[in-house]
Design a protein around this motif. Sequence first.
Motif, PDB file in Angstrom:
ATOM      1  N   VAL A   4      34.550  11.552  25.828  1.00  0.00           N
ATOM      2  CA  VAL A   4      36.002  11.653  25.977  1.00  0.00           C
ATOM      3  C   VAL A   4      36.552  10.267  26.284  1.00  0.00           C
ATOM      4  CG1 VAL A   4      37.888  12.647  27.329  1.00  0.00           C
ATOM      5  CG2 VAL A   4      35.897  14.037  26.767  1.00  0.00           C
ATOM      6  N   SER A   5      37.617   9.888  25.593  1.00  0.00           N
ATOM      7  CA  SER A   5      38.310   8.629  25.853  1.00  0.00           C
ATOM      8  C   SER A   5      39.458   8.885  26.820  1.00  0.00           C
ATOM      9  CB  SER A   5      38.850   8.032  24.548  1.00  0.00           C
ATOM     10  OG  SER A   5      39.673   6.913  24.814  1.00  0.00           O
ATOM     11  N   VAL A   6      39.548   8.050  27.867  1.00  0.00           N
ATOM     12  CA  VAL A   6      40.589   8.177  28.887  1.00  0.00           C
ATOM     13  C   VAL A   6      41.316   6.850  28.986  1.00  0.00           C
ATOM     14  CG1 VAL A   6      41.090   8.662  31.309  1.00  0.00           C
ATOM     15  CG2 VAL A   6      39.231   9.870  30.159  1.00  0.00           C
TER      16      VAL A   6
ATOM     17  N   VAL B  63      44.324  10.975  26.594  1.00  0.00           N
ATOM     18  CA  VAL B  63      42.956  11.478  26.673  1.00  0.00           C
ATOM     19  C   VAL B  63      42.638  12.166  25.360  1.00  0.00           C
ATOM     20  CG1 VAL B  63      43.605  13.692  27.691  1.00  0.00           C
ATOM     21  CG2 VAL B  63      41.332  12.779  28.116  1.00  0.00           C
ATOM     22  N   LYS B  64      41.391  11.997  24.903  1.00  0.00           N
ATOM     23  CA  LYS B  64      41.016  12.592  23.613  1.00  0.00           C
ATOM     24  C   LYS B  64      39.512  12.787  23.565  1.00  0.00           C
ATOM     25  CE  LYS B  64      41.567  12.034  18.615  1.00  0.00           C
ATOM     26  NZ  LYS B  64      42.357  13.280  18.480  1.00  0.00           N
TER      27      LYS B  64
ATOM     28  N   ASN C 188      40.051  21.300  26.950  1.00  0.00           N
ATOM     29  CA  ASN C 188      39.733  21.105  28.365  1.00  0.00           C
ATOM     30  C   ASN C 188      40.044  19.684  28.812  1.00  0.00           C
ATOM     31  OD1 ASN C 188      38.286  22.494  30.745  1.00  0.00           O
ATOM     32  ND2 ASN C 188      37.215  20.545  30.580  1.00  0.00           N
ATOM     33  N   ALA C 189      39.778  18.699  27.956  1.00  0.00           N
ATOM     34  CA  ALA C 189      40.058  17.310  28.319  1.00  0.00           C
ATOM     35  C   ALA C 189      41.555  17.083  28.515  1.00  0.00           C
ATOM     36  CB  ALA C 189      39.513  16.377  27.235  1.00  0.00           C
ATOM     37  N   VAL C 190      42.371  17.619  27.601  1.00  0.00           N
ATOM     38  CA  VAL C 190      43.824  17.440  27.718  1.00  0.00           C
ATOM     39  C   VAL C 190      44.360  18.164  28.940  1.00  0.00           C
ATOM     40  CG1 VAL C 190      46.040  17.840  26.585  1.00  0.00           C
ATOM     41  CG2 VAL C 190      44.079  17.110  25.235  1.00  0.00           C
ATOM     42  N   LEU C 191      43.885  19.383  29.192  1.00  0.00           N
ATOM     43  CA  LEU C 191      44.368  20.140  30.352  1.00  0.00           C
ATOM     44  C   LEU C 191      43.985  19.446  31.661  1.00  0.00           C
ATOM     45  CD1 LEU C 191      43.659  23.829  29.289  1.00  0.00           C
ATOM     46  CD2 LEU C 191      45.874  22.714  29.524  1.00  0.00           C
TER      47      LEU C 191
END
Length: 332
Positions: A177-179, A195-196, A295-298
């Motif tokens: 995941v990129s933050v 985030v992606k 889940n990453a976006v949330l």
Amino acid sequence: MGEEKLQALLQESLSVATRTKAIKPADLNRVIVDTTVQPKNVMFPTDARLLNRAREILVRLAKKQDVKLRQSYARVGKFALIAHQRYAHAKQFKRANRALRQLRTYLGRIIRDIGRKLGGNADLVGDRIGAHAGARPASARSEAGQRGPKIYSLHAPEVECIGKGKAHRPYEFGVKVSVATTLAHAKGGQFVAHVKALPGNPYDGHTLATVIPDMEALIGDTIERILADKGYRGHNAPPDYKFRVFTSGQKRRMTPKIKRELRRRSAVEPVIGHLKSDHRMNRNYLWHRQGDATNAVLAAVGYNFHRLIRWLRLLLRQILAQLTVGLQLVTA
């Protein structure tokens, strides 16, 4: 809803932060980018457990479709798995490999038995038998003589093995995941700008071609500067951003101001820690690749709104304090 619609929530959190002056609009032009691993809710994968689990699932599916097998290997398969675990724990690897070969043999016999009983109608048992039949770690090879993709979880075949060089956790199983966070520590704190989820375990530097356009669309402005660690060397940023990306240890095009900003690059690490420990990025329970992205976006949305609630609570306290002082002056 999907990742695209949920990105609107992340965009709205940044908009509210700007309107309430928790951050300045200029703060979103300079960001820190880093990658982390979002682990999936799977057991630690071992070949022995995967082989035994594949055999159990195939036997259950065969019984459900009234396919009578010669032998289910339920008893001996269980004993072989226990023997492998005990031998591996005792570091008796030759004996452990012997038990592993037995488990692989049992799975192969079940697969061939099902193939003989079904003849050419393999679809009767369903697509899942074909998927689990491809779970042979050593024997599954393509026509070109290459091994197929490794399966680390039978109920979540999208799980990838990612090594980030951590001594306490050499391998993590999930998705990269990129933050991206704001560089400046604003009044409301450090917000997540983007985030992606990045399936396929890409090289960190090769993620910027995807991350930068998405970040621009989310922020609604051009990014002035991106700071990253050494893992982004040799990046593939778009041509307009080739000289706007600065990595740790870089010597060329460095100014005293950029050097000072690079010292804040590690500020993204506690943000990632909060995303994992406080907002459920440390273990993803949602299914498939869409669940990884969702889940990453949330998690980022929850983090940003948590910062906003703290900021609004602080503003409310200041307003109440001013009102209390005013009332005291009036009554005096």
